[in-house]
Design an enzyme around this catalytic site. Sequence first.
Site, mmCIF file in Angstrom:
data_model
loop_
_atom_site.group_PDB
_atom_site.id
_atom_site.type_symbol
_atom_site.label_atom_id
_atom_site.label_comp_id
_atom_site.label_asym_id
_atom_site.label_seq_id
_atom_site.Cartn_x
_atom_site.Cartn_y
_atom_site.Cartn_z
ATOM 1 C CG ASP A 287 -25.244 -23.041 -4.334
ATOM 2 O OD1 ASP A 287 -25.934 -23.947 -4.863
ATOM 3 O OD2 ASP A 287 -24.740 -23.177 -3.207
HETATM 4 C C1 NOJ Z 1 -27.094 -26.103 -3.242
HETATM 5 C C2 NOJ Z 1 -25.776 -26.368 -2.576
HETATM 6 O O1 NOJ Z 1 -25.376 -25.244 -1.827
HETATM 7 C C3 NOJ Z 1 -24.670 -26.731 -3.544
HETATM 8 O O2 NOJ Z 1 -23.541 -27.120 -2.829
HETATM 9 C C4 NOJ Z 1 -25.115 -27.802 -4.484
HETATM 10 O O3 NOJ Z 1 -24.070 -28.132 -5.362
HETATM 11 C C5 NOJ Z 1 -26.339 -27.326 -5.233
HETATM 12 N N1 NOJ Z 1 -27.397 -27.050 -4.298
HETATM 13 C C6 NOJ Z 1 -26.810 -28.333 -6.277
HETATM 14 O O4 NOJ Z 1 -27.337 -29.438 -5.677
#
Ligand code: NOJ
Length: 741
Positions: A287
């Site tokens: 993430d």
């Molecule tokens: C953080 C989020 O937790 C995740 O779900 C997302 O895909 C990413 N950012 C990218 O935007």
Amino acid sequence: MRKILLLIVATAACFTASGAQHFRSLDPLIEWRIDSLISLMTLEEKLGQLNQRVGGYDHSTGTIRPDDARMLREGRVGSYLGVVGAERTRRLQKIAVEESRLGIPLIFGLDVIHGFRTTFPIPLAEAATWNPELVQQAARAAAREATAAGIHWTFAPMVDIARDPRWGRIAEGAGEDPYLGAVMATAKVRGFQGELLRDSTALLACAKHFAAYGGAEAGRDYNTVDVSERTLREIYLPPFKAAVEAGVGTLMSSFNEIAGVPSSGNRWLMTDVLRGEWTFNGFVVSDWEAILEMINHRVGATRTDVGVLALNAGVDMDMVSGIYANEMVQAARAGLVTEHIVNQAVRRVLRAKFALGLFDHPYRNCDTLRERTEMLKPEYLALARKLAQQAIVLLQNKRRVLPLSKNLKRLALIGPLVDDRREPKGPWAAEGRPEDVVTVLEGVRTKLGPDVRLEVVKGCEIVGDSGVAFGRAVRAAQAADAVIVVVGERETMSGEAASRAYLDLPGRQEELVRKLAGTGRRLIVVVMSGRPLTLASVAEQCDALLQAWFLGSQSGNAIADIVFGDANPSGKLPVTFPRTLGQVPIYYNHKSTGRPPVDTLKYTSKYIDAPTTPLFPFGFGLSYTTFVYKNLRLSDSTISMEQPVRVMVDVENVGERDGEEVVQMYVQDEVASVTRPVKELKGFRRVALRAAEKKTAEFILTPDDLSFYDLNMKRVIEPGWFTVMVGGSSEAFLETRFEVR
Ligand code: NOJ
């Protein structure tokens, strides 16, 4: 002696008509091409493939940032996130393919969660349809739109089980149940990826957030998770496993720790379970800066420490932190990560790029004509409307006030969300635009003739203390035959970093409902929210209560269809609605405890100031017609441990309207060597029944459905009695039993 059967969990690919299982087996030709490419790559180029950057462009000038251009030429970027558009992606791709030494194409990722330009209901609402076929079609439509705008890869589905509605990201998943979660995960993966990954409409999927991110303590986003391996395997992991079995190409490692180990450094999870037990062949992306954040978790002091942890654990691509592309070069030279580990990660990333056909068609998604013609097609909007109708849950219908007749004289439309086109999009609406959203007012106006007078008053804001318009709202209600009040949350109140410490209607909306109830008019409350709210007092005040989540582009049309009976409600809750915040976490598949609650006995597991039962249980949802369940029967009352059992029930529509019912089957393992939930969903069927029609719903309970993790964490079936419960929610059911010998 007790006989215990160890189940061999099948890993072989099983192809079905509705879903190709990509990544379940390796293509020798692709593996050969990867081998030869890896043999040509420098260490920097290899780590470059594992590097995902964000943006790429300078916002103010619209030009490619010099650093990005340089790194692309050096072969030090493998992927971008957040770059949208056929033209913009083409320009970056061109540098990667035509100006870098090896010309390896980029893969462009974006959060396409519930639609791209056409906004479908939020995933929690999609789950409320209990209609995986429609959910799969919506994912397919989203994939068609997104791939027309340069995107190859979506960071979806989010398959996190959530038992705590304080957690804002409950909106992004399928709710509290692992079985329903697994069904929805499968539908979405199939829908996004389609039949052929090389097809230019195939969108690589990403099951996230691996794992147990929804278990955040106190429902606070990013917070610590501490669950047992049993709960992890029984509750949080099944939707991920289902996604892998459906051929998902990627997984995303989560922000949280589990029992002391941050997921992005968890080798057991990422390597032993995912690659070992589940034989996953795709790649894992972290993430956003989750690798870097392991410094905050304090499992490493430097960027190098945490990068080494992540790469060795099995995180193949680094989202945004830049640690793989930078610090890991030195670390690999110093032997902190082996060449084998680096090559393995590169192989997985390249495998996805080959599978998508990017080496042969790097510009497959850069067609501006397709980009112009693919969005908001009538068939996508029709699908969005149908899905939204089925997602609405009728929670209460006192005096059968719904459906309303279209021959009213005067209708009051009240509430801060009655004519709002921003909030119904919900969180993570990608390229969804407010101007594409049909408001409730618009939906109602289209439905009713010019003779019906509409009185529209906002009454109050979603948040804030002002009640200046209460008086006008009450007067409008008094003058009307019926009142529809649309209340709820802002879309920014759910989704990421949107945990709430209160679950009631924000601002003065509850007071507005109370004031309107005082008029004695027929009162219909429509709630838009990304989570279960505590609606006990609202339910008491109103006649009819509709849970409308955030329904996307076609919100107003779908709500009007339901209110006026052009569609019969058929949504069922994918999550328990608590009476009060103090009951949270509350979920239907809980354990018995040694002292199950008994009203009259003090020393039992309960509250002294609130019931233990929910306001509305999991699986609940009313219809305008009535379904009667009869004649629950089994193919056998005694089976062997290898044998499936067939469960049948007759369902009859005894009302006057056609309708659809979601017939649900739950099972309880009555006595086992470890404690088992009071009931677990093991099957459901959406059955369409015309007025007075009767059908038999049939389920097969397989040995796997009856198995669980024993004391040694081995999956087993134990002999003994099982109760089967069937009905229209997790509470109302017929029961029967059978014995496994
Ligand atoms: C953080 C989020 O937790 C995740 O779900 C997302 O895909 C990413 N950012 C990218 O935007």
